[in-house]
Design an enzyme around this catalytic site. Structure first.
Site, PDB file in Angstrom:
ATOM      1  N   GLN A 221      -7.338 -18.632  19.355  1.00 42.23           N
ATOM      2  CA  GLN A 221      -7.018 -17.271  18.914  1.00 42.23           C
ATOM      3  C   GLN A 221      -5.601 -16.883  19.330  1.00 42.23           C
ATOM      4  O   GLN A 221      -5.107 -15.834  18.932  1.00 42.23           O
ATOM      5  CB  GLN A 221      -8.005 -16.273  19.531  1.00 42.23           C
ATOM      6  CG  GLN A 221      -9.437 -16.486  19.107  1.00 42.23           C
ATOM      7  CD  GLN A 221     -10.414 -15.565  19.822  1.00 42.23           C
ATOM      8  OE1 GLN A 221     -11.438 -16.019  20.282  1.00 42.23           O
ATOM      9  NE2 GLN A 221     -10.131 -14.278  19.913  1.00 42.23           N
ATOM     10  N   ARG A 368     -15.642  -9.755  21.909  1.00 41.02           N
ATOM     11  CA  ARG A 368     -15.506  -8.646  20.957  1.00 41.02           C
ATOM     12  C   ARG A 368     -15.334  -7.326  21.711  1.00 41.02           C
ATOM     13  O   ARG A 368     -16.096  -6.365  21.527  1.00 41.02           O
ATOM     14  CB  ARG A 368     -16.719  -8.590  20.044  1.00 41.02           C
ATOM     15  CG  ARG A 368     -16.377  -7.958  18.704  1.00 41.02           C
ATOM     16  CD  ARG A 368     -17.361  -8.240  17.653  1.00 41.02           C
ATOM     17  NE  ARG A 368     -16.895  -7.598  16.433  1.00 41.02           N
ATOM     18  CZ  ARG A 368     -17.393  -7.796  15.246  1.00 41.02           C
ATOM     19  NH1 ARG A 368     -18.383  -8.636  15.088  1.00 41.02           N
ATOM     20  NH2 ARG A 368     -16.910  -7.168  14.199  1.00 41.02           N
ATOM     21  N   CYS A 369     -14.308  -7.315  22.560  1.00 41.64           N
ATOM     22  CA  CYS A 369     -14.160  -6.213  23.505  1.00 41.64           C
ATOM     23  C   CYS A 369     -12.757  -6.246  24.049  1.00 41.64           C
ATOM     24  O   CYS A 369     -12.137  -7.297  24.086  1.00 41.64           O
ATOM     25  CB  CYS A 369     -15.184  -6.441  24.602  1.00 41.64           C
ATOM     26  SG  CYS A 369     -14.694  -6.102  26.275  1.00 41.64           S
ATOM     27  N   GLU A 738     -13.840  -4.134  17.477  1.00 42.94           N
ATOM     28  CA  GLU A 738     -14.736  -4.204  18.617  1.00 42.94           C
ATOM     29  C   GLU A 738     -15.556  -2.960  18.852  1.00 42.94           C
ATOM     30  O   GLU A 738     -16.532  -2.999  19.603  1.00 42.94           O
ATOM     31  CB  GLU A 738     -13.910  -4.461  19.870  1.00 42.94           C
ATOM     32  CG  GLU A 738     -13.362  -5.835  19.811  1.00 42.94           C
ATOM     33  CD  GLU A 738     -12.121  -5.978  20.617  1.00 42.94           C
ATOM     34  OE1 GLU A 738     -11.646  -4.963  21.136  1.00 42.94           O
ATOM     35  OE2 GLU A 738     -11.646  -7.095  20.720  1.00 42.94           O
TER      36      GLU A 738
END
Ligand code: CDP
Length: 784
Positions: A221, A368-369, A738
């Site tokens: 990523q 996802r945060c 998120e």
């Protein structure tokens, strides 16, 4: 041709995703689709024990197996000074174990063979003599008298404590607590869970001995940051390292860290002179790569006699696993957890955090945060609902009474954040209207009288996304900016290259839409490329919902820069003064004479064919955007549940989610992001747990035990929207990817706790499985 191909594709248009053309046809190009000539396959031997000393490793038998080219151990890596590597949190992590193994699944040795099967088969022939040591599986265990010392490799490390960290003001918080009418306490555990992207992690390392160039295809990523880390760790010159991050089958934070497999594959390719492919299987992914959460939290909320929040005190014990490898900004030891005052105007707060080593896989990734905001949001939202129940105030009313009000923005929080914009009461009202809250509450009351167990849960979260500001936010010293390079070709078509990397979020569409809006070139005519460090400008990558706030802003800025050059070109073509030109998306015209106009495409052609004297040819530019602040998306989620007293089963009857992410670039993509995140939040709240037995064996290492919600389990989502633009983002956009994973777990659990509150049940830790609910009811004498 897609049905939206005719649309211009500017901001606010729900055009279909450009990338789906190849994904839906099975033509995506994922890591495992890549095959290089003469490529070897690598398999990793992992520790069966959570904690054990390695007495010896014998690779003779494995080396003689068919197809095996080499077996790599920690000892060999140590000869090249690569047995250990730095982590993103400034600790060290074993690449291949030399002295001890410190978690089940840790990398011990690697086999390089002609085929994947031969490599996997040979693993069984490696003989490792272990002396098993007692395992530490929780912060409490790590603190206990006589606990095994996990990190005896570190000079001066005498216990399992990693860090102590504080935020806020202890003295004013203590003083406020002393005056409180009531203090409500919640002790809760946000369990270890896993991002579990459908595509696991892997790489193909191809080090060319003749040119010295290392080309590494990697599920990353953050390819640029990884290139720099690789250059620093291996000593290879950075221009000789090319990281290519192909299509990614999800990431959710799992694909941010540097994993030992990447380093071993690269070293093996360097030593053997052949490309090396390594890709994890599902169990390897679940037991050894970046877990998330594992926070034990205690929150105390002080309120006055009118229900006004006075102060918040929070303590956190963080379980970091065997190596402190959290992926987060360097300055913040517990990530952005100190945003824990959430959406409420709490005058003072004090947060303390302690991190501990345990015999569990490292990670602490932002699943996802935005760097631990999920845990913070969960704690405050659970605490607020518990406080409302204890005080006998309606939970929506209690929130409204304590919300930061719209006129208080920019809002300075007690732990040092400056919230950019928000309208929390509005998002709450939209959610309550959509839910039919007043009627629903009456219905709940009536059904409770009949003995039914039913409840409503609310969570009004505030997120903090879009790191940095670079002066405050860095990863290993790299400032958290991001970049966009835009090149318009003579025919008026363009290519946009970015430092971010989509994992399925639709960047090829939404970033083209920003160009369409700002430069007037239809989105279909703008190719978006990410993930190749040889071609894309440097950026910190995609995680923590930072792409739209940072790279999206960079895109708007570079498009505006090119528009100004296009204005000069149009003025030249029209033989007009550039000050007299009016911009209307896609063309310039002379003020008062709209028929005298030049399109952006005509201006682009002129950039290569017909330039004013002294102007450089071409229409291209690059912008590195360092955001002045984070963006603060928010929302209110509301959930209705029924609980079966006989079985403890929870049924989510309704889920209303109102999100505010400022200006939406592609509303359809935003809704897709929200649906996905709400489903993941449901999985975390009700289904998922990576747990360990007393010996440190990881339970939950496959999809039979670690459950991923499918369409069967996932409730129906009813979405709503408000839009409060960010004042500092060039487009007014905030991140969104998120928000639903951050906000929804507390809403789901609050609904269950509201349903169980008449029986005096105040907490059930996630995952809220039916056996836990059943046991809680039985503990209160409910037998029916
Ligand atoms: O960093 P990441 O891409 O995961 O998260 P994001 O910035 O929240 O964006 C997720 C997707 O939603 C991207 O395709 C965005 O461009 C899109 N989005 C949008 O259309 N409008 C917003 N205000 C925020 C995101």
């Amino acid at each position: 041709m897609s049905s939206t191909a005719h649309m211009h594709g500017g901001i606010g248009e729900s055009i279909k995703r450009k990338e789906d053309g190849r994904f839906l046809r099975g033509k995506g190009s994922y890591l495992d689709d890549h095959v290089l000539p003469n490529m070897l396959h690598m398999a990793i031997l992992r520790s069966p024990y959570a904690h054990a000393r390695i007495r010896s490793i014998d690779v003779k038998a494995a080396s003689a197996k068919p197809g095996v080219v080499a077996v790599v151990t920690g000892e060999l890596m140590a000869q090249h000074k690569l047995a250990w590597m730095p982590t993103l949190s400034g600790d060290t992590q074993a690449v291949l174990a030399t002295d001890k193994v410190r978690f089940q699944g840790q990398e011990v040795a690697a086999v390089l063979a002609e085929t994947k099967y031969q490599a996997e088969d040979a693993l069984a022939s490696i003989e490792v003599d272990y002396e098993v040591l007692p395992a530490v599986i929780s912060p409490d265990g790590a603190k206990a008298e006589g606990a095994s010392l996990i990190r005896d490799d570190k000079d001066g490390q005498k216990d399992n404590h990693i860090y102590h960290w504080e935020s806020g003001d202890k003295a004013t918080t203590q003083a406020a607590f002393a005056k409180a009418h009531k203090v409500v306490r919640l002790h809760t555990f946000y369990p270890r869970c896993h991002p579990a992207p459908l595509e696991t992690c892997g790489c193909i390392a191809d080090v060319n001995g003749a040119t010295g160039k290392a080309t590494i295809y990697m599920t990353s990523q953050a390819p640029h940051a990884i290139r720099t880390v690789f250059a620093l760790v291996t000593g290879l010159p950075e221009q000789n390292i090319r990281i290519i991050s192909p299509d990614l089958g999800g990431g959710f934070g799992n694909k941010v860290p540097v994993y030992p497999g990447y380093v071993v594959a690269t070293a093996a390719s360097l030593l053997l002179g052949r490309p090396v492919k390594w890709i994890e299987d599902r169990s390897e992914n679940l037991i050894s790569t970046g877990f998330a959460r594992d926070f034990h939290m205690t929150g105390d909320l002080a309120v006055d006699e009118h229900g006004k929040m006075l102060a918040l005190r929070v303590h956190l014990d963080s379980d970091n696993g065997a190596f402190f490898a959290d992926a987060q900004p360097s300055k913040f030891k517990a990530g952005l957890f100190h945003i824990v005052t959430g959406s409420y105007d709490i005058p003072t707060a004090h947060v303390t955090a302690d991190g501990y080593y345990t015999n569990k896989a490292p990670g602490g990734v932002a699943y996802r945060c935005s760097f631990r905001v999920t845990e913070a949001s969960y704690l405050i939202e659970r605490l607020v609902t518990n406080a409302a129940i204890e005080l006998g105030i309606d939970q929506a009313e209690f929130r409204k009474q304590n919300f930061i009000q719209p006129e208080q923005f920019p809002y300075h929080s007690a732990t040092g954040w400056v919230y950019d914009s928000g309208d929390y009461p509005k998002a709450m009202d939209v959610a309550l209207d959509q839910l039919g809250y007043a009627e629903l509450k009456k219905d709940v009351e009536a059904r409770r009288k009949k003995g039914e167990v039913t409840g409503i849960g609310i969570a009004s979260f505030t997120e903090v996304v879009g790191a940095g500001h670079g002066a405050e936010f860095d990863i290993l010293g790299l400032r958290m900016f991001d970049s966009a390079e835009l090149r318009v070709h003579p025919t008026g078509k363009a290519i946009l290259r970015m430092g971010t990397k989509s994992q399925g979020q639709g960047h090829e569409t939404t970033f083209a839409q920003i160009v369409a809006e700002e430069l007037g070139i239809p989105a279909q005519d703008v190719a978006v490329e990410e993930g190749d460090t040889d071609t894309a400008p440097y950026g910190l990558g995609t995680y923590a919902s930072r792409s739209t706030p940072v790279a999206g802003a960079a895109t708007a800025m570079v498009a505006r820069q090119l528009r100004e050059k296009a204005r000069k070109l149009a003025a030249h073509l029209l033989e007009a003064d550039e000050e007299d030109l009016v911009w209307e998306r896609g063309k310039f015209y002379v003020k008062g004479s709209p028929e005298r106009s030049k399109t952006i495409q005509e201006a682009a052609f002129a950039a290569y064919t017909n330039l004013p004297e002294g102007m450089q040819a071409g229409l291209e530019g690059v912008h590195y955007y360092d955001p002045p602040n984070m963006t603060y998306p928010f929302g209110t989620y509301a959930v209705v549940v029924d609980v079966d007293k006989g079985t403890g089963q929870v049924k989510v009857k309704r889920m209303v989610a109102v999100d505010d992410c400022g200006v939406r670039i592609n509303p359809m993509i935003v809704e897709g992001q929200i649906h996905g995140g709400l489903a993941e939040g449901y999985g975390i709240a009700f289904m998922q747990l990576i747990t360990f037995d007393e010996e440190g064996n990881c339970i939950g290492s496959n999809f039979m035990d670690y459950l991923i919600p499918g369409s069967w389990e996932t409730p129906k989502f009813e979405l709503g929207e408000t839009s409060t633009p960010s004042p500092h983002h060039p487009l007014g956009a905030k991140g969104v990817g998120e928000s639903p994973t951050v906000g929804s777990p507390a809403a789901y659990v609050n609904a269950v706790i509201d349903a169980l509150s008449p029986y005096g049940i105040t907490n059930i830790d996630m995952p809220v499985t039916s056996d836990k609910v059943w046991a809680a009811l039985r503990s209160k004498g409910v037998t029916e």
